[in-house]
Scaffold this motif. Structure first.
Motif, short mmCIF file in Angstrom:
data_model
loop_
_atom_site.label_atom_id
_atom_site.label_comp_id
_atom_site.label_asym_id
_atom_site.label_seq_id
_atom_site.Cartn_x
_atom_site.Cartn_y
_atom_site.Cartn_z
N ASP A 273 -20.02 18.44 16.19
CA ASP A 273 -18.88 18.39 16.26
C ASP A 273 -19.78 20.13 14.70
O ASP A 273 -20.21 19.94 14.34
CB ASP A 273 -18.47 18.30 15.17
N HIS A 275 -18.14 21.93 12.51
CA HIS A 275 -17.94 21.41 10.80
C HIS A 275 -16.85 20.40 10.75
O HIS A 275 -16.39 20.52 11.10
CB HIS A 275 -16.94 23.13 10.57
N SER A 444 -17.11 32.04 9.33
CA SER A 444 -15.67 31.61 8.67
C SER A 444 -15.36 31.59 7.18
O SER A 444 -15.81 31.50 6.57
CB SER A 444 -15.57 29.99 8.66
N HIS A 466 -15.66 27.58 12.19
CA HIS A 466 -14.47 26.56 12.24
C HIS A 466 -13.37 27.86 12.26
O HIS A 466 -12.46 27.53 11.70
CB HIS A 466 -14.10 25.75 11.35
N CYS A 497 -11.40 25.78 15.48
CA CYS A 497 -11.44 24.91 14.99
C CYS A 497 -10.26 23.69 15.27
O CYS A 497 -9.08 24.52 15.16
CB CYS A 497 -11.07 25.70 13.44
N GLY A 533 -15.83 23.52 16.21
CA GLY A 533 -15.87 22.71 14.80
C GLY A 533 -14.51 22.51 14.40
O GLY A 533 -13.66 22.88 13.96
N SER A 534 -14.90 21.32 13.93
CA SER A 534 -13.43 20.48 14.06
C SER A 534 -12.75 20.86 12.55
O SER A 534 -11.48 20.76 12.19
CB SER A 534 -13.59 19.22 14.37
N ASP A 535 -13.59 20.48 12.03
CA ASP A 535 -12.90 20.35 9.82
C ASP A 535 -12.51 19.45 9.38
O ASP A 535 -10.79 19.20 9.44
CB ASP A 535 -11.67 21.73 10.18
N GLY A 540 -8.85 19.57 9.24
CA GLY A 540 -8.21 19.95 10.53
C GLY A 540 -8.10 18.21 11.02
O GLY A 540 -8.01 17.25 10.64
#
Length: 590
Positions: A273, A275, A444, A466, A497, A533-535, A540
């Motif tokens: 992942d 972020h 980003s 993300h 994201c 990139g989940s945040d 996120g």
């Protein structure tokens, strides 16, 4: 002689039976009934699972969470079986005095099993009592006794004879998973219960009803691969050879098979992942990433549950004013958060480690430890001094996001008013210094003008750690098709994201929506330029993917859509690895 005879008997018996391909058949755990200090289960459950191609195991009745966790880790699907009544206190009611079949141990056992399975996103099928347990666990309610509580006249639901024979019909909602399984709206079922679902839990919907309005089935799809049915399909499938009920078990075992394949993909490949903002919690919570914490979407237990190998943990700095004191404060805060993150890593060193490269992440995976990469979100932390970039590099930082919400001294942002028309002169120096040091540039949050300036100025590929696709969701934080094409032509990668507002408009996004964005990028530029990139812990989190333990649902959905492991491995980290490796290698050569 006796031993050889037994050997011949076993060999003849085994080879006369339909053979399962070893290692490919999903393992289905079944909860058991508890009676007179015995754990037991009707054989119909076992036969139904075997006939559907699953490998059934009975889960012993224990409240030892370590034992049950070990079992749950090794199954691919869970069936919560029928049995005793559920205590009303689990959903805020006093238990009716006339209920004599309440078993507190069975309740605790089933609820614990379900929690452990849900932590790992394991598919679940609840049968009769099992459906009620599912509904209560996720916040719904039940009728403790239909005859005395149901406000309308009800048909007879507790019919104890001929358990394999149907006794009444139910209506199945057309827009439901059950309808896709049975292919019909009217279904005949058996009935052996006096408790029933009253109000469906949030995230679930009722998808089948008897003629008196009693809920006969609930499902959590698409966000949770969970179905609960009020009747006993195992008796009808195994004792009456009912094709409808066989199709239910076939569906469930197939779902467990997808989950099993997803676990195998994660076992064989490094999953990443790119972020998350977990350090934001260090200021406001007493949090230890080594413990499962409801306040966090990312912690080590969740990473283990979801088979996620590595995360890029970003220390986030909100954009402030451009005074000397404010720059100094931002820089000091960044280093303080980095120091706390490293302290957290060292405190849990037997389970995790700091990774500065993907080679180090590989080593940690082989040691069954989770890799944590460090990042800085907002070049505001650099202040006015290029020397801070090398200090961040020496601390272990792998990438820096050039800006956040609002322009800074480096560049313009996707949010707020432009100041530089893209990259500033100082920003061009930042890009050159990051190239020299082998730090990855993250675009980003950058304005389109900044994006194009950086791709022209940088001698190495860049990432968007993300961001999502603007053609699917019109938001300035997302990339246009032209940006994605240019990013791909420069060997970069866009990490989708998992923030709902970047995926869809006017509703809550799902894991399927995130995969739509991944799929769009693949169709536009191929499978080599997209990732996740989940945040998480920074806004996120979507239905079906709301923590590190749920990233595996993205893998399940990619498998469901027919993607091969080679491409899924790229999405789960291989593409990001290519960029990081190239940037770091080029710096070493220079």
């Amino acid at each position: 002689m006796y031993g050889r005879s037994i050997h011949r008997f076993l060999k003849a018996t085994l080879f006369s039976m339909p053979r399962m391909q070893q290692g490919n058949n999903p393992v289905i755990g079944l909860s058991v009934n508890i009676s007179e200090e015995n754990s037991k289960l009707h054989e119909a459950y076992i036969r139904s699972v075997i006939d559907a191609g699953g490998i059934p195991i009975l889960i012993p009745a224990t409240l030892d969470s370590d034992v049950l966790s070990g079992i749950i880790e090794n199954i691919d699907g869970l069936i919560l079986t029928g049995g005793a009544d559920v205590d009303g206190r689990y959903f805020g009611e006093e238990t009716l005095t006339e209920l004599t079949d309440v078993d507190p141990f069975r309740d605790a056992y089933d609820f614990l099993l379900l929690r452990l399975a849900d932590d790992r996103q394991i598919p679940v099928l609840g049968i009769c009592r099992g459906a009620q347990v599912i509904n209560i666990a996720f916040g719904g309610t039940i009728w403790q006794d239909i005859d005395s509580q149901y406000p309308s006249e009800a048909i007879e639901h507790k019919i104890l004879t001929s358990r394999e024979k149907p006794v009444h019909s139910i209506e199945v909602e057309k827009n439901s998973v059950l309808y896709s399984i049975f292919g019909k709206t009217t279904l005949s079922v058996n009935s052996r219960h006096h408790q029933a679902i009253k109000k469906s839990a949030d995230g679930f919907r009722a998808t089948a009803f008897s003629s008196d309005g009693i809920i006969e089935a609930i499902e959590g799809y698409p966000c949770k691969r969970i179905i609960g049915v009020q009747w006993h399909p195992e008796n009808m499938a195994s004792e009456d050879d009912n094709e409808d009920m066989k199709s239910l078990f076939n569906f469930f075992v197939k779902e467990a098979g997808l989950y099993r394949k997803a676990k195998e993909v994660h076992d064989r490949n490094l999953t990443v992942d790119s972020h998350c903002d977990t350090p934001m919690l260090f200021e406001n919570h007493t949090i230890n990433i080594g413990r499962r914490d409801l306040a966090a979407q990312v912690d080590l237990p969740k990473m283990y549950e979801g088979k996620l190998d590595a995360v890029f943990i970003a220390v986030y700095l909100p954009q402030g004013d451009c005074s000397h004191d404010s720059y100094l404060e931002a820089t000091n805060k960044a280093f303080a958060l980095l120091e706390e993150t490293i302290r957290q890593i060292n405190h849990n060193i037997q389970y995790t480690g700091l990774a500065r490269s993907f080679i180090e992440a590989d080593i940690l995976k082989k040691e069954n430890r989770k890799a944590i990469f460090l990042a800085v979100e907002n070049g505001y932390a650099i202040g006015q001094y290029l020397a801070n970039i090398e200090k961040f590099k020496n601390t272990g930082v792998t990438y820096i996001t050039l800006c956040h919400n609002g322009a800074n001294i480096i560049c313009d942002s996707a949010s707020g008013s432009p100041v530089h028309g893209g990259l500033s002169n100082f920003g061009r120096e930042v890009v050159r210094e990051m190239n020299r040091l082998g730090l990855i540039i993250d675009l980003s949050h950058s304005a389109e003008s900044t994006f194009y300036d950086v791709l022209q100025a940088s001698s190495t590929p860049v990432i968007c750690s993300h961001s999502s696709v603007r053609s699917l969701c019109d938001h300035p934080r997302n990339l246009t098709d032209d940006q994605i094409k240019l990013l791909a032509s420069k060997e970069g990668v866009i990490q989708i994201c998992l923030y709902s507002g970047f995926l869809v408009k006017d509703r809550n996004a799902t894991a399927q929506d995130a995969v739509d964005h991944i799929e769009y990028v693949i169709k536009l530029v191929g499978p080599d330029h997209v990732g996740i990139g989940s945040d998480f812990d920074g806004g996120g989190g979507i239905n079906g993917c709301n923590g590190s333990n749920e990233i595996i649902n993205i893998t399940v959905e990619l498998l469901r859509r027919g993607y091969r492991e080679t491409d899924i491995a790229k999405i789960l980290g291989g593409n990001l690895r290519r960029v990081v490796d190239k940037v770091q290698r080029q710096a070493e050569l220079n």
